[in-house]
Design a protein around this motif. Structure first.
Motif, PDB file in Angstrom:
ATOM      1  N   GLY A   1      27.322 -23.561 118.793  1.00  0.00           N
ATOM      2  CA  GLY A   1      25.881 -23.781 118.972  1.00  0.00           C
ATOM      3  C   GLY A   1      25.034 -22.747 118.490  1.00  0.00           C
ATOM      4  N   VAL A   2      25.699 -21.289 118.481  1.00  0.00           N
ATOM      5  CA  VAL A   2      25.158 -20.237 117.844  1.00  0.00           C
ATOM      6  C   VAL A   2      24.925 -20.155 116.511  1.00  0.00           C
ATOM      7  N   ILE A   3      26.034 -20.618 115.980  1.00  0.00           N
ATOM      8  CA  ILE A   3      26.036 -20.593 114.385  1.00  0.00           C
ATOM      9  C   ILE A   3      25.061 -21.760 113.912  1.00  0.00           C
ATOM     10  N   GLY A   4      25.081 -22.974 114.702  1.00  0.00           N
ATOM     11  CA  GLY A   4      24.419 -24.063 114.277  1.00  0.00           C
ATOM     12  C   GLY A   4      22.843 -23.729 114.203  1.00  0.00           C
ATOM     13  N   LEU A   5      22.226 -23.098 115.488  1.00  0.00           N
ATOM     14  CA  LEU A   5      21.027 -22.662 115.580  1.00  0.00           C
ATOM     15  C   LEU A   5      20.556 -21.402 114.833  1.00  0.00           C
ATOM     16  N   GLY A   6      21.523 -20.626 114.599  1.00  0.00           N
ATOM     17  CA  GLY A   6      21.398 -19.374 113.783  1.00  0.00           C
ATOM     18  C   GLY A   6      21.013 -19.883 112.318  1.00  0.00           C
ATOM     19  N   MET A   7      21.644 -20.874 111.775  1.00  0.00           N
ATOM     20  CA  MET A   7      21.579 -21.566 110.343  1.00  0.00           C
ATOM     21  C   MET A   7      20.275 -22.177 110.349  1.00  0.00           C
ATOM     22  N   ILE A   8      19.930 -22.867 111.453  1.00  0.00           N
ATOM     23  CA  ILE A   8      18.518 -23.537 111.264  1.00  0.00           C
ATOM     24  C   ILE A   8      17.454 -22.553 111.371  1.00  0.00           C
ATOM     25  N   VAL A   9      17.456 -21.216 112.012  1.00  0.00           N
ATOM     26  CA  VAL A   9      16.460 -20.236 112.115  1.00  0.00           C
ATOM     27  C   VAL A   9      16.390 -19.463 110.936  1.00  0.00           C
ATOM     28  N   ALA A  10      17.601 -19.501 110.057  1.00  0.00           N
ATOM     29  CA  ALA A  10      17.813 -18.902 108.802  1.00  0.00           C
ATOM     30  C   ALA A  10      16.945 -19.296 107.632  1.00  0.00           C
ATOM     31  N   VAL A  11      17.131 -20.776 107.825  1.00  0.00           N
ATOM     32  CA  VAL A  11      16.418 -21.739 106.795  1.00  0.00           C
ATOM     33  C   VAL A  11      14.917 -21.538 106.874  1.00  0.00           C
ATOM     34  N   VAL A  12      14.653 -21.745 108.329  1.00  0.00           N
ATOM     35  CA  VAL A  12      13.258 -21.408 108.573  1.00  0.00           C
ATOM     36  C   VAL A  12      12.516 -20.166 108.125  1.00  0.00           C
ATOM     37  N   ASP A  13      13.323 -19.115 108.217  1.00  0.00           N
ATOM     38  CA  ASP A  13      13.065 -17.878 108.075  1.00  0.00           C
ATOM     39  C   ASP A  13      12.736 -17.863 106.400  1.00  0.00           C
ATOM     40  N   LEU A  14      13.488 -18.503 105.562  1.00  0.00           N
ATOM     41  CA  LEU A  14      13.343 -18.676 104.155  1.00  0.00           C
ATOM     42  C   LEU A  14      12.265 -19.274 103.841  1.00  0.00           C
ATOM     43  N   PHE A  15      11.948 -20.131 104.607  1.00  0.00           N
ATOM     44  CA  PHE A  15      10.616 -20.939 104.197  1.00  0.00           C
ATOM     45  C   PHE A  15       9.331 -19.920 104.450  1.00  0.00           C
ATOM     46  N   LEU A  16       9.307 -19.251 105.646  1.00  0.00           N
ATOM     47  CA  LEU A  16       8.160 -18.393 106.004  1.00  0.00           C
ATOM     48  C   LEU A  16       8.228 -17.063 105.175  1.00  0.00           C
ATOM     49  N   THR A  17       9.171 -16.847 104.086  1.00  0.00           N
ATOM     50  CA  THR A  17       9.277 -15.792 103.311  1.00  0.00           C
ATOM     51  C   THR A  17       8.244 -16.083 102.258  1.00  0.00           C
ATOM     52  N   LYS A  18       7.130 -15.100 102.051  1.00  0.00           N
ATOM     53  CA  LYS A  18       6.223 -15.312 101.028  1.00  0.00           C
ATOM     54  C   LYS A  18       6.835 -14.276  99.701  1.00  0.00           C
ATOM     55  N   PRO A  19       6.797 -14.901  98.574  1.00  0.00           N
ATOM     56  CA  PRO A  19       7.158 -14.185  97.478  1.00  0.00           C
ATOM     57  C   PRO A  19       6.344 -13.026  97.115  1.00  0.00           C
ATOM     58  N   ALA A  20       6.650 -11.899  96.629  1.00  0.00           N
ATOM     59  CA  ALA A  20       5.895 -10.907  96.282  1.00  0.00           C
ATOM     60  C   ALA A  20       4.868 -11.349  95.136  1.00  0.00           C
ATOM     61  N   MET A  21       3.537 -10.442  95.420  1.00  0.00           N
ATOM     62  CA  MET A  21       2.557 -11.008  94.770  1.00  0.00           C
ATOM     63  C   MET A  21       2.613 -10.074  93.364  1.00  0.00           C
ATOM     64  N   VAL A  22       2.455 -10.807  92.244  1.00  0.00           N
ATOM     65  CA  VAL A  22       2.394 -10.207  90.983  1.00  0.00           C
ATOM     66  C   VAL A  22       0.827  -9.854  90.533  1.00  0.00           C
ATOM     67  N   HIS A  23       0.372  -8.601  90.151  1.00  0.00           N
ATOM     68  CA  HIS A  23      -1.132  -8.426  89.713  1.00  0.00           C
ATOM     69  C   HIS A  23      -1.102  -8.824  88.497  1.00  0.00           C
ATOM     70  N   LYS A  24      -2.317  -9.418  87.983  1.00  0.00           N
ATOM     71  CA  LYS A  24      -2.251  -9.799  86.749  1.00  0.00           C
ATOM     72  C   LYS A  24      -2.410  -8.709  85.527  1.00  0.00           C
ATOM     73  N   ASP A  25      -2.624  -7.480  86.262  1.00  0.00           N
ATOM     74  CA  ASP A  25      -2.644  -6.096  85.429  1.00  0.00           C
ATOM     75  C   ASP A  25      -1.352  -5.976  84.852  1.00  0.00           C
ATOM     76  N   ALA A  26      -0.264  -6.436  85.510  1.00  0.00           N
ATOM     77  CA  ALA A  26       1.162  -6.028  85.398  1.00  0.00           C
ATOM     78  C   ALA A  26       1.515  -6.643  83.880  1.00  0.00           C
ATOM     79  N   LYS A  27       2.330  -5.617  83.228  1.00  0.00           N
ATOM     80  CA  LYS A  27       2.802  -6.186  81.822  1.00  0.00           C
ATOM     81  C   LYS A  27       4.125  -6.655  82.046  1.00  0.00           C
ATOM     82  N   HIS A  28       4.625  -7.652  81.183  1.00  0.00           N
ATOM     83  CA  HIS A  28       5.865  -8.109  81.234  1.00  0.00           C
ATOM     84  C   HIS A  28       6.617  -7.937  79.964  1.00  0.00           C
TER      85      HIS A  28
END
Length: 159
Positions: free
Chosen positions: A132-159
């Protein structure tokens, strides 16, 4: 060793590492699952390699090898990935990581713990609730991944 002492010591170390590195729970939780799968696949072979290095084989060696394989992917990801910005996020993420890691480590640690008295009751409760702990933990881990926002890259940054 007494099971409560072993789990308490591991909990302190895992919580401290996760809290200090500020890494999000989602990726670390999935890395623990990957480590558990790898432990099942490579555990026996890794024990043979370690015993070939003149390390005496026994229950302690088995527990250390299997635990290392389970924790290694998550430990490597402690140095890379998204981080929490708030103290509350860090506390919750570190707590979730610790609980999930301990749930994955129940099986390898059975080789070295002494099950007597209250320790036996605690270990039996942990093994009963492990799935139960592992199953619930995996669900929370996937939800946490969906809530993660990628870092914002500024338009002025050179690539």
């Amino acid at each position: 060793m007494d099971v409560i002492v072993v789990f308490a010591g591991l909990a302190l170390v895992l919580f401290g590492l996760s809290f200090a590195h500020k890494r999000r729970f989602g990726l670390l939780g999935l890395a623990l699952a990957a480590g558990s799968i790898l432990s099942g696949i490579w555990g026996y072979d890794a024990q043979l390699i370690v015993s070939g290095l003149s390390v005496p084989s026994g229950p302690l060696t088995t527990a250390v090898v299997l635990s290392t394989i389970i924790l290694l992917p998550a430990v490597l990801l402690l140095f890379h990935g998204y981080t929490y910005k708030t103290l509350v996020g860090r506390l919750v993420g570190a707590g979730l990581f610790t609980v999930l890691a301990l749930a994955f480590l129940i099986d390898p640690l059975k080789h070295i713990v002494v099950l007597t008295g209250g320790g036996a009751d605690f270990y039996n409760w942990m093994t009963t609730n492990q799935d139960g702990v592992i199953g619930l933990g995996m669900i929370v881990a996937v939800v946490d991944l969906f809530l993660t926002k990628p870092a914002m890259v500024h338009k002025d940054a050179k690539h």
